[in-house]
Structure formats: C-alpha cells, structure tokens
Scaffold this motif. Structure first.
Motif, PDB file in Angstrom:
ATOM      1  N   LEU A 118       0.839  -1.197   0.000  1.00  0.00           N
ATOM      2  CA  LEU A 118       0.000   0.000   0.000  1.00  0.00           C
ATOM      3  C   LEU A 118       0.874   1.248   0.000  1.00  0.00           C
ATOM      4  N   LYS A 119       0.454   2.256  -0.721  1.00  0.00           N
ATOM      5  CA  LYS A 119       1.189   3.524  -0.790  1.00  0.00           C
ATOM      6  C   LYS A 119       0.238   4.674  -0.486  1.00  0.00           C
ATOM      7  N   LEU A 120       0.678   5.586   0.361  1.00  0.00           N
ATOM      8  CA  LEU A 120      -0.116   6.770   0.711  1.00  0.00           C
ATOM      9  C   LEU A 120       0.480   7.987   0.023  1.00  0.00           C
ATOM     10  N   ILE A 121      -0.369   8.781  -0.634  1.00  0.00           N
ATOM     11  CA  ILE A 121       0.105  10.027  -1.241  1.00  0.00           C
ATOM     12  C   ILE A 121      -0.706  11.183  -0.688  1.00  0.00           C
ATOM     13  N   SER A 122      -0.081  12.370  -0.667  1.00  0.00           N
ATOM     14  CA  SER A 122      -0.729  13.552  -0.118  1.00  0.00           C
ATOM     15  C   SER A 122      -0.322  14.772  -0.921  1.00  0.00           C
ATOM     16  N   ASP A 123      -1.185  15.787  -0.922  1.00  0.00           N
ATOM     17  CA  ASP A 123      -0.860  17.016  -1.648  1.00  0.00           C
ATOM     18  C   ASP A 123      -0.225  18.056  -0.742  1.00  0.00           C
ATOM     19  N   ALA A 124       0.164  17.678   0.473  1.00  0.00           N
ATOM     20  CA  ALA A 124       0.833  18.597   1.402  1.00  0.00           C
ATOM     21  C   ALA A 124       1.926  17.832   2.135  1.00  0.00           C
ATOM     22  N   PRO A 125       2.977  18.535   2.602  1.00  0.00           N
ATOM     23  CA  PRO A 125       4.069  17.852   3.301  1.00  0.00           C
ATOM     24  C   PRO A 125       3.570  17.147   4.555  1.00  0.00           C
ATOM     25  N   MET A 126       4.128  15.992   4.844  1.00  0.00           N
ATOM     26  CA  MET A 126       3.730  15.228   6.026  1.00  0.00           C
ATOM     27  C   MET A 126       4.771  14.157   6.307  1.00  0.00           C
ATOM     28  N   GLU A 127       4.654  13.552   7.491  1.00  0.00           N
ATOM     29  CA  GLU A 127       5.416  12.357   7.821  1.00  0.00           C
ATOM     30  C   GLU A 127       4.410  11.237   8.036  1.00  0.00           C
ATOM     31  N   SER A 128       4.797  10.027   7.682  1.00  0.00           N
ATOM     32  CA  SER A 128       3.897   8.902   7.894  1.00  0.00           C
ATOM     33  C   SER A 128       4.706   7.667   8.226  1.00  0.00           C
ATOM     34  N   GLY A 129       4.048   6.745   8.954  1.00  0.00           N
ATOM     35  CA  GLY A 129       4.693   5.483   9.272  1.00  0.00           C
ATOM     36  C   GLY A 129       4.490   4.490   8.139  1.00  0.00           C
ATOM     37  N   LYS A 130       4.392   3.222   8.490  1.00  0.00           N
ATOM     38  CA  LYS A 130       4.127   2.182   7.509  1.00  0.00           C
ATOM     39  C   LYS A 130       2.750   1.586   7.789  1.00  0.00           C
ATOM     40  N   PHE A 131       2.135   1.074   6.754  1.00  0.00           N
ATOM     41  CA  PHE A 131       0.844   0.441   6.924  1.00  0.00           C
ATOM     42  C   PHE A 131       1.006  -0.840   7.752  1.00  0.00           C
ATOM     43  N   THR A 132       0.061  -1.038   8.673  1.00  0.00           N
ATOM     44  CA  THR A 132      -0.009  -2.280   9.434  1.00  0.00           C
ATOM     45  C   THR A 132      -1.407  -2.862   9.247  1.00  0.00           C
ATOM     46  N   ALA A 133      -1.527  -4.164   9.435  1.00  0.00           N
ATOM     47  CA  ALA A 133      -2.812  -4.829   9.219  1.00  0.00           C
ATOM     48  C   ALA A 133      -3.266  -5.521  10.494  1.00  0.00           C
ATOM     49  N   LYS A 134      -4.569  -5.385  10.791  1.00  0.00           N
ATOM     50  CA  LYS A 134      -5.161  -6.070  11.943  1.00  0.00           C
ATOM     51  C   LYS A 134      -6.648  -6.242  11.675  1.00  0.00           C
ATOM     52  N   ASP A 135      -7.095  -7.499  11.755  1.00  0.00           N
ATOM     53  CA  ASP A 135      -8.520  -7.815  11.571  1.00  0.00           C
ATOM     54  C   ASP A 135      -9.066  -7.244  10.262  1.00  0.00           C
ATOM     55  N   GLY A 136      -8.269  -7.327   9.211  1.00  0.00           N
ATOM     56  CA  GLY A 136      -8.737  -6.886   7.903  1.00  0.00           C
ATOM     57  C   GLY A 136      -8.710  -5.383   7.687  1.00  0.00           C
ATOM     58  N   ILE A 137      -8.214  -4.621   8.655  1.00  0.00           N
ATOM     59  CA  ILE A 137      -8.116  -3.165   8.529  1.00  0.00           C
ATOM     60  C   ILE A 137      -6.644  -2.781   8.430  1.00  0.00           C
ATOM     61  N   TYR A 138      -6.320  -1.918   7.470  1.00  0.00           N
ATOM     62  CA  TYR A 138      -4.950  -1.448   7.273  1.00  0.00           C
ATOM     63  C   TYR A 138      -4.859  -0.029   7.811  1.00  0.00           C
ATOM     64  N   ALA A 139      -3.893   0.210   8.678  1.00  0.00           N
ATOM     65  CA  ALA A 139      -3.798   1.509   9.348  1.00  0.00           C
ATOM     66  C   ALA A 139      -2.414   2.110   9.162  1.00  0.00           C
ATOM     67  N   ILE A 140      -2.372   3.448   9.120  1.00  0.00           N
ATOM     68  CA  ILE A 140      -1.094   4.166   9.005  1.00  0.00           C
ATOM     69  C   ILE A 140      -1.203   5.469   9.789  1.00  0.00           C
ATOM     70  N   THR A 141      -0.133   5.825  10.468  1.00  0.00           N
ATOM     71  CA  THR A 141      -0.091   7.066  11.244  1.00  0.00           C
ATOM     72  C   THR A 141       0.398   8.203  10.360  1.00  0.00           C
ATOM     73  N   ILE A 142      -0.310   9.332  10.441  1.00  0.00           N
ATOM     74  CA  ILE A 142       0.008  10.502   9.608  1.00  0.00           C
ATOM     75  C   ILE A 142       0.290  11.683  10.524  1.00  0.00           C
ATOM     76  N   LYS A 143       1.429  12.333  10.293  1.00  0.00           N
ATOM     77  CA  LYS A 143       1.797  13.507  11.096  1.00  0.00           C
ATOM     78  C   LYS A 143       2.072  14.683  10.162  1.00  0.00           C
ATOM     79  N   PRO A 144       1.161  15.664  10.097  1.00  0.00           N
ATOM     80  CA  PRO A 144       1.408  16.838   9.251  1.00  0.00           C
ATOM     81  C   PRO A 144       2.616  17.637   9.738  1.00  0.00           C
ATOM     82  N   LYS A 145       3.256  18.342   8.841  1.00  0.00           N
ATOM     83  CA  LYS A 145       4.360  19.227   9.202  1.00  0.00           C
ATOM     84  C   LYS A 145       3.828  20.442   9.973  1.00  0.00           C
TER      85      LYS A 145
END
Length: 726
Positions: A118-145
């Motif tokens: 999975l790849k996350l794209i954004s139209d503004a600067p940010m930091e993000s972790g990696k996608f993780t999977a649990k119970d069929g849901i994929y999650a990623i942490t997003i931290k705006p600048k």
C-alpha cells in the motif's frame, strides 16, 4: 482483411501459433484475407514452419517503438477511483504543530494484501509510518508538518487508487472551553527534539503541551542541582487554559521551586515549536516568538531573561526573571512550591514592573501601552482545590470586557492573521514538468527530480500529488502493451541464443538473454517481467553444460593428489577454494569450456571434497607437522605477552603510578593484579592455538607447549612489570 481483434479471437490452432501470435499481429496487415485465415487454422507442421520462418525474418527487421505519452491524452481519460477502498480518519481536524498525528484506517473489500504494497500520497508535506494490518483493517499514522495546510490523502495499491479523503489542519485552538477530561494518568513522548505531554484520555497522537529545559551550566542556570523549565500548555487543545509555566528550581528541594504562570492575549494560536539545528522557536498564542538556544537559554523574541535566583534564603528568592517586551497582554501569577493560580504563602503583592518579586495577586501587563494592572487571583481561578484549575474566561471577548472594567485597557489588536505563502500555478507547473520529462529514459525519476526543484513546499507537494495521478494513468495505459511485447521478445531472444554460442565466453545465459531484450517501457521493468521465462529457457542449457563439464574433469582428482604444494592447510572452505584454483590451471584447449572456466567450478567442488577426505591427503598432512610445536610455542608466547601488557594497563587504572606515593603505596596490589590473572591469560592463548587448522588436522598435543610457557612465566611477568610499573 480481418482487424487485429478478430484475428486474435481466431488464433487457437496450436500452442506454437499462440507463441508466435504477436509477430503474426504485425504481419497481418501484409497478408491477404485468405492468407490470414489459413494461418489461424494451421495444423500442418511443414506449412506452419514456412509461415514462422517468414515471421522471424520480418520481425527481425522491426523494433518496438515506445511513443511518448501526451499529458492531455492521459488527463482526458480520468483515473477511476476504486470502490474497493474505504478510508476513515481517527479525527477530521488536527492541530498542525509537527507533533500531533492521526490514524488513517483503510478497509479493502475482498482483498487480503501485504501492507507493504500500500502507498499513501498527499498534496501537502507530512510524515507517515508504515501500513499495518489487523482484523482486515490497514492503518497508518500521519503527522502533518508544522503549519501544514489541509492534507488531501489517497491510497494506492498496485494500479488501484482510492477516493480522496481530507485531513483538515489548524493552528488555532480547537475550542474555547475545556470539557474538562478526567484522565487517570499522563504520558510524555520525545518528538522531534522536545518532550510533549498528553492526558491518557485524550485521543492518541494529540498532545497538550511541550517543554524546553535549561539544566545548565550556563549564565542562566549556574548552580548545581538548579534548573529552569518552560512548560507550554494547551490542555485539551482548547483556548481556556493556554499558558506558559516556568519553574525555577534553585536546588534539589521540590518545595523550594519558584513557579510562574504566564497567560497571553489575544489567544489566537495554540503554542507550537519549530526545531532548527537544535535551536527552538516557540510561537506564543499572540503569534509572537520565543527563541531558545540548544542549552535552553532565551536568545531572542518577546522575552528577556535573567539567571535563576539560588540565594540561601528561600523567602527572599525572586521568581523567574522574565521580562516581557511584546505587544500583547501578559497575565503573570507566582507561587513557591504551589500552583501559581492558587498558591499564596506570601502576603506581599506581586511587583508592578515585571512580576518577578512576590506572589500575592496577579500582574497584568499591556505590552502595547506599557500599562500595568494588579488583580486578585480569585478573579481568574477558583479557590477550591480542584484539577484542572480552569481559567474563568474561556473566550478573549469575556476577558476583554473584564480588562476594560478593572484595568482600564483592553486586548490590543495585533494585526490580521498572516496570509499563507502564495503558491505557483499548480496546473502550469505540472504541464511544464511533464513536457520536459515525457521523452526521458526514466520518466518517473525525471518527474521526481524536476518536482524537487520547486522551492515552495506546499506547491511541491501539490505538484507531486497531481503528477502521481497522471503517472498512474500512463502506467495503466502502458500495461495493455506488455504481454504482446514479451511474446515477441522471447521469440527473438531464443532465435539469437540458438543461432550461435560465442556469448558463453563472456556472459551467462541469463545475462546474455537480458542484453538481447530491446524493448523498453517507462513504468514497467520489462527485463524483470520477462526474467522468469528467460530463466526457464536457460535452465536446460545450464544443466547440459554442467553435465559436459563433469564428464571432462572426471580424472582430475588423481592429478591433484600427486602433489599438495598448492594447499596452505587452512579451513575446509579454504581448502576447497585452493583446490578449485589448482584444478582450473589443469584445464586445456581440449576442454570444451576452457575459455569459460567458471562452468567447471561446481564439478571441481565435488571433486575437491573427495580429495580432502582421501588417504593421500591425510598422509601428506602428517609430514607437515615437523617443527609445528616450536611455531605454536612462539605464537603462544607472543599472545601471552600482548594480553599481559593489556592486563597491566588495566591494573594501572585502579592502582596508578602517577605520583611517587602511589607508586610505592600500590606496588603489591599492582603486581597481584597482574599475576592473579596470569593463568587465565596463558589458558586463553593456548586455547587460541588449539584452533589452528594444522594443529587440528595433525591432532598435535599442546601439553609440551603449556610446560614451556609455564617455565617462561616469571621472566615474562618481570619484563612487563619493569615496562609498566617502574
């Protein structure tokens, strides 16, 4: 004449015809309708051979041309958002202080995928972790600048793309009034060079304060155990309790700590910090700045500071020497060993200049006019012992009314909010970059490079976001061409490999096959896509070459056992390597692959393993043991002396000879320190010698070596003592 799609539907005569179908597609416009129909129904092998021979000749005269893609053509066909994605943010609005984060949850219908795909794209600067999977849901942490605009987010999996979801950002308080939350505990996290705090009941990733510490020693904090700590607090990210708490600790006694609470008006922003080369710039609620050095000292901005008061009399110590030179309103409250909002051990009212002395009442400073106002603490906070202690004026409007009534001045207007930096025309930038890169050998790399030259970070992110979508569309368009090109390449490569074999002198079958791949794509690695089929083709060739090599060297083992001068008597792996090297020298022009000797290495390895276990080699080893004991004894003595010197240096740390007194005082201890460990030193050196390959192979006993080493023990000890202890 049949068109291409009709021709494809009719090509079902045999696997061979299917194999050459891409070439026939290129030939079909050159054939008559009758010839085309004949080809699709071929069953006679001789007739098929004639057609395929013609196809090979004609296909060798053409090359695959990759035409540059036109931006308008790609843009005119909108990339369809896949309905397989369901995006949800843990919260829709975030304080963009560079520390707060949210979680994006992605549900994917009817798919079990690798989160790394999975790849996350954004139209503004940010930091993000990696996608993780649990119970069929994929999650990623997003931290705006810090000070990030709203983020437009999309998720990509292979060539599938989600709909857009927007994470809204703000620098302003999220509300006026606190709930307040009743949290069982607090937590602290180190983020981007500062400690941030949050209540446990606040949503994960949402912080309510950060601190800047000055632990000294420096001109501000010079005494031992003293410190100055700045806590910038914005509980529940609401306007109500935004403050700066300064704690001056003159010593290690907690009850002696001098606390000062500052509140700023207008409260336009939540406080936030920016770290640059370990210097920290804090933006206050008024929009004014405080700049801190790496040490925690104030170096510029709205405040000037003096040193922590570490005088001996705690009753005479002053509070944090901070002088406000900004244009807003500052409310200051002091207390020693208590919360400044309520604590009031002292009866003397706070001084009217900067509030550095005493703690009764509150000092309010109007930075614009210079006016001062002193008011009782009960006007601002309740007297009951409660937590949190809520400021009675959640909104600036309420506090402005109070100031005008009690202090004869109101909250000054510090100007409009700064306008965001103007962004360049995104559409023009995208078109310019695409025009420059569309003929590049590596379109994706060119686009990324050109986008990196955009100085405005916001514009850069938006351009990269738009280009990512365009690249996906172009990639999808190109994907339709792949299978036909691969089939054509396989026909050409196999014909070239079977036509001559000079490539064996320089390259492996696979490497040679890869060099024969002529077609290229912008987004797909054709050489990787075709590689499995090339490997399958080469596997049979390599297998046959290995069989030939094994037959040709079947008698080499007897020749190797005639003389073992080539062996250095080392590890088994080293022996095999040396044996292979020797065997390579035995190859001659009579050997089929003598100009490509690596082909023989596998056969040589098996052959050399038999040589190593042979009686001839064992007998030769016994002849090499002469003089080995003396050699090992010399090695052990060198090792013992080196380890003894290291032990002596260690003893000198505990029992130094830096003065004449220490030289005499610790004489016995130093010598005992060296001698007591001597047996272990000798044992370790002998153990190392036992690992020598030749010692092992000839099964040499080292008892005699141990005896000789023991006889040299005292001489060597005295030598080291003389060198290091005298």
């Amino acid at each position: 004449m049949l068109n291409r799609s009709e021709t494809v539907r009719q090509m079902n005569a045999s696997d061979l015809v299917l194999h050459f179908r891409p070439i026939f597609r290129q030939l079909s416009p050159l054939l008559s309708d009758h010839e085309t129909q004949d080809f699709t129904a071929l069953t006679d092998k001789s007739l098929m051979r004639n057609y395929l021979f013609t196809a090979l000749i004609l296909s060798g005269c053409s090359t695959f041309q990759h035409h540059p893609m036109n931006l308008r053509e790609i843009a005119s066909t909108k990339l369809q958002n896949s309905e397989m994605f369901d995006l949800k943010l843990s919260q829709d609005l975030i304080f963009a202080n560079g520390a707060n984060s949210v979680v994006l949850q992605v549900g994917i219908k009817n798919q079990d995928i690798n989160p790394e795909d999975l790849k996350l794209i954004s139209d503004a600067p940010m930091e993000s972790g990696k996608f993780t999977a649990k119970d069929g849901i994929y999650a990623i942490t997003i931290k705006p600048k810090v000070k990030s605009p709203n983020l437009k987010l999309m998720v990509i999996w292979k060539d599938q793309i989600s709909s857009t979801i927007v994470l809204k950002t703000t620098m302003k308080p999220l509300s006026d009034t606190m709930i307040p939350l009743k949290s069982p505990s607090n937590e602290s996290a180190w983020i981007s060079g500062l400690y941030y705090q949050r209540q446990e009941n606040l949503p994960a990733g949402q912080f309510e304060g950060f601190q800047v510490d000055n632990q000294g020693p420096n001109p501000i904090v010079s005494a031992q155990d003293s410190s100055r700590q700045f806590d910038f607090e914005f509980e529940e990210q609401a306007r109500q309790n935004i403050s700066m708490m300064i704690s001056d600790a003159p010593n290690g006694t907690v009850s002696h700590t001098m606390h000062s609470l500052f509140m700023f008006f207008p409260r336009k922003y939540l406080p936030y910090a920016e770290v640059n080369k370990k210097e920290v710039t804090v933006t206050l609620p008024t929009g004014e700045k405080m700049m801190f050095a790496e040490s925690g000292e104030i170096i510029d901005g709205a405040f000037e500071e003096g040193p922590v008061d570490t005088g001996p009399d705690r009753f005479k110590r002053t509070y944090a020497d901070l002088k406000y030179h900004g244009k807003g309103i500052v409310l200051r409250a002091n207390a020693r060993g208590q919360m400044p909002q309520q604590g009031q051990f002292e009866a003397t009212k706070i001084d009217m200049e900067y509030g550095i002395k005493y703690s009764a009442d509150v000092l309010i400073i109007n930075g614009t006019t210079g006016q001062r106002c002193r008011r009782p603490k009960i006007d601002f906070w309740p007297s009951e012992d409660v937590s949190p202690i809520l400021f009675k004026f959640p909104s600036d409007k309420e506090f402005d009314v109070y100031l005008k009534a009690k202090c004869n001045f109101g909250i000054p207007d510090l100007g409009n909010d700064p306008k965001p930096a103007s962004e360049e025309n995104i559409s023009d930038l995208v078109s310019e970059i695409w025009s420059k890169c569309q003929n590049a050998a590596d379109l994706k790399s060119c686009v990324e490079l050109e986008a990196s030259f955009i100085e405005n970070d916001a514009s850069k992110s938006k351009v990269k976001f738009e280009l990512e979508l365009i690249l996906l569309g172009a990639k999808e368009k190109e994907k339709l061409e792949i299978e036909g090109v691969i089939q054509k390449e396989l026909v050409t490569i196999r014909a070239a490999l079977l036509s001559e074999a000079t490539w064996l002198e320089k390259q492996s079958c696979l490497e040679k096959s890869k060099t024969l791949v002529k077609s290229t794509f912008q987004f797909h690695d054709l050489k990787q896509l075709i590689r499995p089929k090339l490997e399958k083709n080469c596997a049979s060739i390599k297998e046959e070459m290995d069989q030939i090599a094994a037959r040709e060297v079947s008698g080499f083992d007897e020749r190797l056992k005639e003389n073992f001068d080539w062996s250095t008597i080392s590890t088994s792996d080293k022996f095999i390597s040396e044996c292979q090297a020797k065997a390579l020298t035995m190859l001659s022009s009579r050997n089929r692959y003598h100009q490509t000797p690596t082909i023989y290495l596998a056969s040589f390895k098996s052959l050399c393993q038999n040589v190593e276990s042979s009686e001839s080699y064992k007998a030769w080893l016994q002849t090499q043991g002469a003089g080995l004991e003396e050699k090992i004894f010399a090695q052990v003595m060198i090792e013992v002396e080196l380890k003894g010197e290291k032990q002596a240096q260690s003893c000198l740390i505990t029992y130094p000879v830096n003065t004449q007194l220490n030289r005499m005082r610790y004489k016995t201890q130093r010598e005992n320190c060296l001698v007591d460990n001597w047996y272990a030193i000798e044992a370790e050196a002998v153990k190392t010698a036992q690992e020598d390959p030749l010692v092992k192979k000839v099964n040499l006993s080292l008892e005699s070596v141990k005896t000789k080493v023991a006889m040299e023990r005292r001489r060597l000890q005295l030598k080291i003592m003389k060198k290091y202890f005298l």
